[in-house]
Design a protein around this motif. Structure first.
Motif, short mmCIF file in Angstrom:
data_model
loop_
_atom_site.label_atom_id
_atom_site.label_comp_id
_atom_site.label_asym_id
_atom_site.label_seq_id
_atom_site.Cartn_x
_atom_site.Cartn_y
_atom_site.Cartn_z
N GLU A 29 0.83 -1.20 0.00
CA GLU A 29 0.00 0.00 0.00
C GLU A 29 0.86 1.26 0.00
N ILE A 30 1.98 1.22 0.70
CA ILE A 30 2.90 2.35 0.74
C ILE A 30 3.50 2.59 -0.65
N VAL A 31 3.84 1.52 -1.34
CA VAL A 31 4.40 1.64 -2.69
C VAL A 31 3.37 2.23 -3.64
N ARG A 32 2.11 1.83 -3.48
CA ARG A 32 1.06 2.36 -4.35
C ARG A 32 0.80 3.85 -4.07
N VAL A 33 0.87 4.25 -2.82
CA VAL A 33 0.72 5.67 -2.49
C VAL A 33 1.90 6.46 -3.04
N LEU A 34 3.12 5.91 -2.93
CA LEU A 34 4.28 6.57 -3.51
C LEU A 34 4.14 6.71 -5.02
N PHE A 35 3.56 5.71 -5.67
CA PHE A 35 3.31 5.80 -7.11
C PHE A 35 2.40 6.99 -7.43
N LEU A 36 1.34 7.17 -6.65
CA LEU A 36 0.44 8.29 -6.90
C LEU A 36 1.13 9.63 -6.66
N ILE A 37 1.96 9.71 -5.63
CA ILE A 37 2.69 10.95 -5.35
C ILE A 37 3.67 11.26 -6.48
N PHE A 38 4.44 10.26 -6.90
CA PHE A 38 5.41 10.49 -7.98
C PHE A 38 4.72 10.79 -9.30
N ALA A 39 3.57 10.18 -9.56
CA ALA A 39 2.84 10.47 -10.79
C ALA A 39 2.33 11.91 -10.79
N ASP A 40 1.84 12.38 -9.64
CA ASP A 40 1.40 13.77 -9.55
C ASP A 40 2.57 14.73 -9.75
#
Length: 65
Positions: A29-40
């Motif tokens: 879940e942390i990796v998926r949240v990091l993905f959203l942050i980096f995509a933004d």
């Protein structure tokens, strides 16, 4: 922000592959949240590069009252 576009692209691709390839571990879940942050951040840096492409040569000047 404009100088970090390539870094955000690599981090977005890496966390996207790790987060959504089907691997299951405790911190997914942390990796998926990091993905959203980096995509933004990638989208913001691409838009900044597009809209503010000619602002490298600007100088700050004091406003005289």
């Amino acid at each position: 922000m404009k100088r970090h576009t390539l870094i955000f692209l690599v981090l977005t691709a890496l966390t996207g592959l790790i987060g959504f390839i089907g691997i299951s571990f405790a911190g997914i879940e942390i990796v998926r949240v990091l993905f959203l942050i980096f995509a933004d951040l990638l989208i913001i840096s691409v838009l900044a590069r597009f809209f503010f492409s000619g602002t490298e040569n600007m100088r700050m000047e004091r406003i005289k009252k």
